[in-house]
Design a protein around this motif. Sequence first.
Motif, mmCIF file in Angstrom:
data_model
loop_
_atom_site.group_PDB
_atom_site.id
_atom_site.type_symbol
_atom_site.label_atom_id
_atom_site.label_comp_id
_atom_site.label_asym_id
_atom_site.label_seq_id
_atom_site.Cartn_x
_atom_site.Cartn_y
_atom_site.Cartn_z
ATOM 1 N N GLY A 259 -3.588 29.720 -17.633
ATOM 2 C CA GLY A 259 -3.667 30.614 -16.496
ATOM 3 C C GLY A 259 -3.588 29.860 -15.180
ATOM 4 N N PRO A 260 -3.185 30.551 -14.108
ATOM 5 C CA PRO A 260 -2.981 29.893 -12.808
ATOM 6 C C PRO A 260 -4.286 29.458 -12.152
ATOM 7 N N ILE A 261 -4.190 28.374 -11.394
ATOM 8 C CA ILE A 261 -5.308 27.818 -10.645
ATOM 9 C C ILE A 261 -4.933 27.826 -9.161
ATOM 10 N N ASP A 262 -5.927 28.066 -8.307
ATOM 11 C CA ASP A 262 -5.686 28.080 -6.867
ATOM 12 C C ASP A 262 -4.994 26.788 -6.429
ATOM 13 N N PRO A 263 -3.855 26.869 -5.734
ATOM 14 C CA PRO A 263 -3.110 25.667 -5.333
ATOM 15 C C PRO A 263 -3.927 24.699 -4.490
ATOM 16 N N GLN A 264 -4.780 25.211 -3.608
ATOM 17 C CA GLN A 264 -5.595 24.322 -2.781
ATOM 18 C C GLN A 264 -6.587 23.544 -3.632
ATOM 19 N N ARG A 265 -7.139 24.207 -4.621
ATOM 20 C CA ARG A 265 -8.060 23.534 -5.540
ATOM 21 C C ARG A 265 -7.340 22.441 -6.320
ATOM 22 N N LEU A 266 -6.121 22.749 -6.755
ATOM 23 C CA LEU A 266 -5.341 21.759 -7.492
ATOM 24 C C LEU A 266 -4.969 20.576 -6.606
ATOM 25 N N SER A 267 -4.601 20.854 -5.370
ATOM 26 C CA SER A 267 -4.236 19.784 -4.450
ATOM 27 C C SER A 267 -5.409 18.851 -4.190
ATOM 28 N N HIS A 268 -6.590 19.423 -3.986
ATOM 29 C CA HIS A 268 -7.784 18.600 -3.776
ATOM 30 C C HIS A 268 -8.079 17.766 -5.023
ATOM 31 N N SER A 269 -7.948 18.393 -6.197
ATOM 32 C CA SER A 269 -8.219 17.690 -7.458
ATOM 33 C C SER A 269 -7.260 16.529 -7.651
ATOM 34 N N GLU A 270 -5.984 16.746 -7.336
ATOM 35 C CA GLU A 270 -5.003 15.674 -7.484
ATOM 36 C C GLU A 270 -5.296 14.521 -6.525
ATOM 37 N N GLY A 271 -5.666 14.857 -5.298
ATOM 38 C CA GLY A 271 -5.991 13.817 -4.333
ATOM 39 C C GLY A 271 -7.157 12.956 -4.785
ATOM 40 N N GLU A 272 -8.203 13.594 -5.312
ATOM 41 C CA GLU A 272 -9.356 12.853 -5.823
ATOM 42 C C GLU A 272 -8.970 11.991 -7.015
ATOM 43 N N MET A 273 -8.142 12.545 -7.892
ATOM 44 C CA MET A 273 -7.699 11.786 -9.067
ATOM 45 C C MET A 273 -6.947 10.528 -8.651
ATOM 46 N N ARG A 274 -6.022 10.670 -7.713
ATOM 47 C CA ARG A 274 -5.213 9.527 -7.295
ATOM 48 C C ARG A 274 -6.065 8.490 -6.562
ATOM 49 N N ARG A 275 -7.052 8.940 -5.810
ATOM 50 C CA ARG A 275 -7.945 8.001 -5.117
ATOM 51 C C ARG A 275 -8.750 7.191 -6.128
ATOM 52 N N LYS A 276 -9.333 7.868 -7.112
ATOM 53 C CA LYS A 276 -10.131 7.174 -8.115
ATOM 54 C C LYS A 276 -9.262 6.265 -8.978
ATOM 55 N N LEU A 277 -8.052 6.730 -9.282
ATOM 56 C CA LEU A 277 -7.149 5.906 -10.082
ATOM 57 C C LEU A 277 -6.765 4.639 -9.327
ATOM 58 N N ALA A 278 -6.517 4.768 -8.033
ATOM 59 C CA ALA A 278 -6.169 3.590 -7.222
ATOM 60 C C ALA A 278 -7.289 2.561 -7.243
ATOM 61 N N ASP A 279 -8.538 3.023 -7.172
ATOM 62 C CA ASP A 279 -9.679 2.106 -7.230
ATOM 63 C C ASP A 279 -9.721 1.380 -8.568
ATOM 64 N N ARG A 280 -9.460 2.108 -9.646
ATOM 65 C CA ARG A 280 -9.515 1.491 -10.972
ATOM 66 C C ARG A 280 -8.339 0.535 -11.197
ATOM 67 N N ILE A 281 -7.185 0.872 -10.644
ATOM 68 C CA ILE A 281 -6.033 -0.028 -10.746
ATOM 69 C C ILE A 281 -6.349 -1.364 -10.081
ATOM 70 N N ASP A 282 -6.950 -1.315 -8.918
ATOM 71 C CA ASP A 282 -7.272 -2.547 -8.182
ATOM 72 C C ASP A 282 -8.239 -3.438 -8.951
ATOM 73 N N SER A 283 -9.151 -2.825 -9.706
ATOM 74 C CA SER A 283 -10.226 -3.611 -10.326
ATOM 75 C C SER A 283 -10.071 -3.826 -11.831
ATOM 76 N N GLU A 284 -9.282 -2.977 -12.519
ATOM 77 C CA GLU A 284 -9.266 -3.013 -13.982
ATOM 78 C C GLU A 284 -7.898 -3.265 -14.598
ATOM 79 N N LEU A 285 -6.825 -3.062 -13.857
ATOM 80 C CA LEU A 285 -5.496 -3.047 -14.460
ATOM 81 C C LEU A 285 -5.060 -4.421 -14.957
ATOM 82 N N LEU A 286 -4.377 -4.423 -16.092
ATOM 83 C CA LEU A 286 -3.818 -5.640 -16.680
ATOM 84 C C LEU A 286 -2.350 -5.412 -17.022
#
Length: 225
Positions: A63-90
């Motif tokens: 089912g559909p999700i509010d686009p603004q909610r999805l946009s915020h969720s994606e932004g948070e995901m990419r921010r957290k992923l960037a932090d983990r890439i800097d510290s954990e990636l091999l």
Amino acid sequence: MSIPRCLLFDCDGTLVDSEPLLAAEMAVSLTQAGLPFSPSDYMGEFRGARFSNIVAELQRRHGPIDPQRLSHSEGEMRRKLADRIDSELLPLPGVREALDALVEFPRAVVSNGPESKIRAGLRATGLTDDFGDNLFSGYTVKCWKPDPCLYLHAASIMGYRADECLAIDDAIVGVKAALAAGMRVVHLNRFPDVETTPNGAISISNMHQLPTVVGRLLLPRVATT
């Protein structure tokens, strides 16, 4: 088909081991947004796919999700992923050795991911100097695998015909894109129990094997010299 003169590498899951990090962060953000998702869903069904395509398929199922909610969720995901890439990636095992063994070949990264993510992954794993600015992102070019356009664009900018390029990709969407582009393709199949290498691609299980494969593809040239 011509012998390979240029190497085009996918990034996530081919050069760098970012997919477990991405799958974990994606599962948290999508589930919180109201789209049930687990890391195994990404690794088993959606690996290598464009994020918006994954979201579209999940909304079709749940089912559909509010686009603004999805946009915020994606932004948070990419921010957290960037932090983990800097510290954990091999880098993936064998990548450093393969790049060193194939140093005479022009090379580029061709990825569905944003260019900022490509650069962060290469920087975190010490691979930046191996590719310089030869980075081709679906978000920059505005076309994404499995469409062959991204690989074709990369080949053109690098100055080679498609049949002069060897694409190395771990995801089925990438393998199919490169095959459709008319390139030789090496499928880094790290999950042979759940994935079948498409017809026309060469299967390897780890990057240590890549120099040997390239050497075999060069044999026609050796035989005529």
